[in-house]
Design an enzyme around this catalytic site. Structure first.
Site, mmCIF file in Angstrom:
data_model
loop_
_atom_site.group_PDB
_atom_site.id
_atom_site.type_symbol
_atom_site.label_atom_id
_atom_site.label_comp_id
_atom_site.label_asym_id
_atom_site.label_seq_id
_atom_site.Cartn_x
_atom_site.Cartn_y
_atom_site.Cartn_z
ATOM 1 N N ASP A 67 2.672 7.437 10.917
ATOM 2 C CA ASP A 67 3.654 6.714 11.876
ATOM 3 C C ASP A 67 3.760 5.153 11.854
ATOM 4 O O ASP A 67 2.758 5.005 11.327
ATOM 5 C CB ASP A 67 3.664 7.352 13.258
ATOM 6 C CG ASP A 67 1.991 7.497 13.657
ATOM 7 O OD1 ASP A 67 1.158 6.700 13.215
ATOM 8 O OD2 ASP A 67 1.729 7.937 14.657
ATOM 9 N N ASN A 136 -2.454 13.531 25.987
ATOM 10 C CA ASN A 136 -1.216 14.507 26.020
ATOM 11 C C ASN A 136 -1.137 15.459 24.996
ATOM 12 O O ASN A 136 -0.356 16.239 25.018
ATOM 13 C CB ASN A 136 0.286 13.617 26.482
ATOM 14 C CG ASN A 136 0.439 13.267 25.571
ATOM 15 O OD1 ASN A 136 0.343 12.972 24.415
ATOM 16 N ND2 ASN A 136 2.004 12.600 25.814
ATOM 17 N N HIS A 138 -0.641 14.837 21.970
ATOM 18 C CA HIS A 138 0.346 14.528 20.570
ATOM 19 C C HIS A 138 -0.826 14.088 19.543
ATOM 20 O O HIS A 138 -1.866 13.949 19.481
ATOM 21 C CB HIS A 138 0.959 13.281 21.080
ATOM 22 C CG HIS A 138 0.375 11.752 21.201
ATOM 23 N ND1 HIS A 138 0.526 11.142 22.261
ATOM 24 C CD2 HIS A 138 -0.081 10.933 20.405
ATOM 25 C CE1 HIS A 138 -0.202 9.816 22.162
ATOM 26 N NE2 HIS A 138 -0.442 9.721 20.796
ATOM 27 N N GLU A 143 5.269 13.994 20.364
ATOM 28 C CA GLU A 143 4.864 13.927 21.912
ATOM 29 C C GLU A 143 5.097 15.567 22.366
ATOM 30 O O GLU A 143 5.912 16.396 21.449
ATOM 31 C CB GLU A 143 5.874 13.105 22.793
ATOM 32 C CG GLU A 143 5.602 11.692 22.498
ATOM 33 C CD GLU A 143 4.539 10.999 22.850
ATOM 34 O OE1 GLU A 143 3.525 11.657 23.378
ATOM 35 O OE2 GLU A 143 4.362 9.720 23.130
#
Ligand code: GLP
Length: 246
Positions: A67, A136, A138, A143
């Site tokens: 990314d 979380n 990811h 996400e």
């Protein structure tokens, strides 16, 4: 999913490095999927050490990163281009033209996503993909809520991710709001995956992952559907896992 628990971060990083080096020694033209973040820093340090002291060569290796932030130039101090250059590429014998990272300054993020997915298909697939995990759940910048069939796409970063990554920026306001990330399905094109997690702040995420509940609310849980995943954790990250008999 194979789960390997190590005493500390250095031991976990050393094991990840052994697996990467084994891949590169078996096939000098391997395609490695690489991740950014604090977690793989120990792995990259160990790989640099292996290059310098054991002569492990990356001359014909190709790398595909997960990314990049949208809006950061390649030479921005917090771009993932800069991260990879500083933390790994400039210390080993890899050719920069064999390294791929999404372009965060593209005039058309949508076109960049298509171009990047084609890179994965034409240069890849990744023989070995390194992943970290967000608190979380990811992976890459996928996400919660990401579709398991997602390819490379533009993502709006959630507040907790921006807050967590603000430690690298002068202020939260300067953390980009969007990124280009390879999707869940892009990651699934990898032959093998190593997921790394370290430290107490990842303990809840690791426990959630190892509960084996697969849900888009926790994107890393999709990894249960991939045939070859190794989770490498240190004791702190494993601390909240309920083992049988407890
Ligand atoms: C970042 C990256 C991920 C990384 C994750 C965890 O936002 N996009 O690829 O795995 O967050 O980062 P860290 O290793 O610093 O905890």
């Amino acid at each position: 999913m194979e789960v390997l628990v190590f005493e500390d971060y250095d031991a976990a990083s050393a094991q990840a490095a052994r697996l990467v080096e084994t891949q590169v020694l078996e096939n000098g033209q391997s395609v490695l999927g690489l991740a950014t973040g604090s977690t793989p820093l120990g792995l990259y340090k160990a790989l640099i050490e292996g290059f310098k002291t054991r002569g492990v060569s990356y001359k014909n290796v190709r790398t595909i990163n997960l990314d990049e932030y949208i809006g950061l130039a390649k030479d921005h101090p917090e771009s993932y281009h800069t991260f990879m250059s500083k933390r790994l590429f400039k210390h080993i014998d890899i050719s920069l033209e064999n390294t791929y990272i999404p372009d965060g300054m593209t005039h058309s993020p949508e076109e960049e996503c298509q171009r990047y997915e084609a890179v994965i298909d034409n240069v890849g697939p990744m023989d070995l993909q390194i992943l970290g995990i967000g608190t979380n759940g990811h992976i890459g910048f996928n996400e919660p809520g990401t579709d398991p069939t997602s390819l490379t796409h533009v993502v709006e970063l959630v507040h907790s991710t921006r807050a967590s990554n603000s430690r690298f920026f002068p202020s939260l306001d300067e953390v980009p709001t969007h990124a280009v990330t390879t999707g869940i399905q892009s990651i699934f094109k990898s032959r093998k995956i190593i997921l790394l997690a370290s430290g107490k702040n990842k303990a809840a995420a690791v426990a959630q992952l190892l509960s084996k509940e697969i849900s888009a609310d926790f994107p890393a849980s999709f990894l249960w559907n991939h045939p070859d995943v190794t989770l490498i954790v240190d004791k702190d990250a494993y601390a909240l896992v309920q083992t049988e008999g407890q």
